[in-house]
Motif scaffolding. Sequence first.
Motif, PDB file in Angstrom:
ATOM      1  N   LEU A  71       0.541  -0.954   0.049  1.00 57.60           N
ATOM      2  CA  LEU A  71      -0.026  -0.127  -0.281  1.00 57.60           C
ATOM      3  C   LEU A  71       1.044   1.193  -0.381  1.00 57.60           C
ATOM      4  N   ASP A  72       0.466   1.972  -0.648  1.00 58.85           N
ATOM      5  CA  ASP A  72       1.131   3.871  -0.999  1.00 58.85           C
ATOM      6  C   ASP A  72      -0.142   4.540  -0.898  1.00 58.85           C
ATOM      7  N   MET A  73       0.623   5.115   0.110  1.00 56.82           N
ATOM      8  CA  MET A  73      -0.077   6.613   0.660  1.00 56.82           C
ATOM      9  C   MET A  73      -0.576   6.815  -0.063  1.00 56.82           C
ATOM     10  N   HIS A  74      -0.385   7.901  -0.906  1.00 49.70           N
ATOM     11  CA  HIS A  74      -0.719   8.500  -2.110  1.00 49.70           C
ATOM     12  C   HIS A  74      -1.862   7.277  -3.493  1.00 49.70           C
ATOM     13  N   HIS A  75      -1.751   6.371  -3.290  1.00 51.69           N
ATOM     14  CA  HIS A  75      -2.195   5.569  -4.185  1.00 51.69           C
ATOM     15  C   HIS A  75      -3.766   5.733  -3.361  1.00 51.69           C
ATOM     16  N   ILE A  76      -3.711   5.529  -2.163  1.00 50.29           N
ATOM     17  CA  ILE A  76      -4.649   4.799  -1.557  1.00 50.29           C
ATOM     18  C   ILE A  76      -5.727   5.883  -1.321  1.00 50.29           C
ATOM     19  N   HIS A  77      -5.104   7.495  -1.101  1.00 47.06           N
ATOM     20  CA  HIS A  77      -5.670   8.501  -1.116  1.00 47.06           C
ATOM     21  C   HIS A  77      -6.982   9.117  -2.188  1.00 47.06           C
ATOM     22  N   ARG A  78      -6.134   9.023  -3.493  1.00 52.07           N
ATOM     23  CA  ARG A  78      -6.698   9.353  -4.795  1.00 52.07           C
ATOM     24  C   ARG A  78      -7.329   8.403  -5.347  1.00 52.07           C
ATOM     25  N   ALA A  79      -6.957   7.316  -4.890  1.00 52.45           N
ATOM     26  CA  ALA A  79      -8.158   5.784  -4.816  1.00 52.45           C
ATOM     27  C   ALA A  79      -9.409   6.372  -4.332  1.00 52.45           C
ATOM     28  N   GLY A  80      -9.229   7.423  -3.386  1.00 51.49           N
ATOM     29  CA  GLY A  80     -10.437   6.890  -2.061  1.00 51.49           C
ATOM     30  C   GLY A  80     -11.178   5.641  -1.446  1.00 51.49           C
ATOM     31  N   ASP A  81      -9.580   4.747  -1.382  1.00 57.53           N
ATOM     32  CA  ASP A  81     -10.123   4.007  -0.487  1.00 57.53           C
ATOM     33  C   ASP A  81     -10.435   4.293   1.108  1.00 57.53           C
ATOM     34  N   ASN A  82     -10.754   3.066   2.351  1.00 59.48           N
ATOM     35  CA  ASN A  82     -10.454   3.940   3.151  1.00 59.48           C
ATOM     36  C   ASN A  82     -10.803   3.020   4.370  1.00 59.48           C
ATOM     37  N   THR A  83     -10.243   2.732   5.706  1.00 57.88           N
ATOM     38  CA  THR A  83      -9.720   2.405   6.100  1.00 57.88           C
ATOM     39  C   THR A  83     -10.195   1.062   6.608  1.00 57.88           C
ATOM     40  N   GLU A  84     -11.412   1.324   7.029  1.00 57.13           N
ATOM     41  CA  GLU A  84     -12.198  -0.214   7.067  1.00 57.13           C
ATOM     42  C   GLU A  84     -12.116  -1.087   6.074  1.00 57.13           C
ATOM     43  N   ASP A  85     -11.681  -0.990   5.133  1.00 59.08           N
ATOM     44  CA  ASP A  85     -11.472  -1.930   4.324  1.00 59.08           C
ATOM     45  C   ASP A  85     -10.080  -2.648   4.542  1.00 59.08           C
ATOM     46  N   ILE A  86      -9.228  -1.799   4.345  1.00 61.23           N
ATOM     47  CA  ILE A  86      -7.780  -2.386   4.781  1.00 61.23           C
ATOM     48  C   ILE A  86      -7.589  -2.580   6.117  1.00 61.23           C
ATOM     49  N   ALA A  87      -8.698  -2.725   6.905  1.00 64.82           N
ATOM     50  CA  ALA A  87      -8.333  -3.699   8.265  1.00 64.82           C
ATOM     51  C   ALA A  87      -8.611  -4.765   7.954  1.00 64.82           C
ATOM     52  N   LYS A  88      -9.495  -4.679   7.074  1.00 63.99           N
ATOM     53  CA  LYS A  88     -10.380  -6.428   6.487  1.00 63.99           C
ATOM     54  C   LYS A  88      -9.754  -7.159   5.305  1.00 63.99           C
ATOM     55  N   ILE A  89      -7.907  -6.803   5.220  1.00 63.28           N
ATOM     56  CA  ILE A  89      -6.999  -7.273   4.947  1.00 63.28           C
ATOM     57  C   ILE A  89      -6.375  -8.528   5.909  1.00 63.28           C
ATOM     58  N   PRO A  90      -6.136  -9.551   5.603  1.00 60.30           N
ATOM     59  CA  PRO A  90      -5.588 -10.524   6.335  1.00 60.30           C
ATOM     60  C   PRO A  90      -3.430 -10.335   6.753  1.00 60.30           C
TER      61      PRO A  90
END
Length: 274
Positions: free
Chosen positions: A164-183
């Motif tokens: 995960l790249d901080m720039h790309h996460i933000h620009r893609a509009g992804d959220n931390t709730e979904d990141i927290a579900k990743i194994p």
Amino acid sequence: MTFEYSLAQLTVLETSPVEIAKIAAECGYDYVSLRQIYMGVKGEKIYDLRKDKKLMQELKGILKNTGLKVLDIELARIFDGVNIKDYEPAMETCRELGGKHILSSIWTDNKDFYTEEFAKLCDLAKSNGLTVDVEYVPIAGVNNLKQTVELLNDVNRDNAGIMLDMHHIHRAGDNTEDIAKIPKEWFHFAHLCDASKEIPKEKEEMIRIMREARDYVGDGGIDIASILNSMPIVPYSIELPNSAYIKEYGLKGHAQNCLDKAKAYCDKFVKGRE
């Protein structure tokens, strides 16, 4: 909490493997992230460690004498017409230098094709004792968290991961709730940088910022702490290209600022996911 940091090639793009290793060691980084699979972008110079034995030995000497380690080698892109076997020399270089990870990204919209080719990449990397970590990029074929998770589930390889790249996460509009579900086992390292909270509407401006105008950690508008606290603690590779900062501070000065800012921020705000 103890954090580990790597100096990524894009932060000081024009340096040779020896130069970036010297800078990383002198600044106090734990790792260096090298580019040995070249992309032909502006400012990129080719230093093939498999062919340049003198450069390889000099780099090994720096690693041995300083305790600096190689974190990953980039960038094994999946694109239309790719030949996965072309990446084997870089994997051999990574293994020889003690690295553990190959960074990858997907630059085609053909899902069946990129899934098959990524699986081949994972299998080739496994034979070299390496993981393959997918970095989604907002302007690429696989450009968000959902697509990346689907890819990793589809290939089902135990050496496949997500980067995960901080720039790309933000620009893609992804959220931390979904990141927290990743194994947790999918995480091996992450890219640190910052950028403005406002997302550019023009693709050209997004590319410009991504390649030459990222901010020091904590100086922009990305909620980096929330992202890092939704994932396990892993080594953080600082990928922070900024041509203006390099002009002002020089390569080493910029690399030092990157590390100092990241350390101050993470020590204050990051606990990581249990």
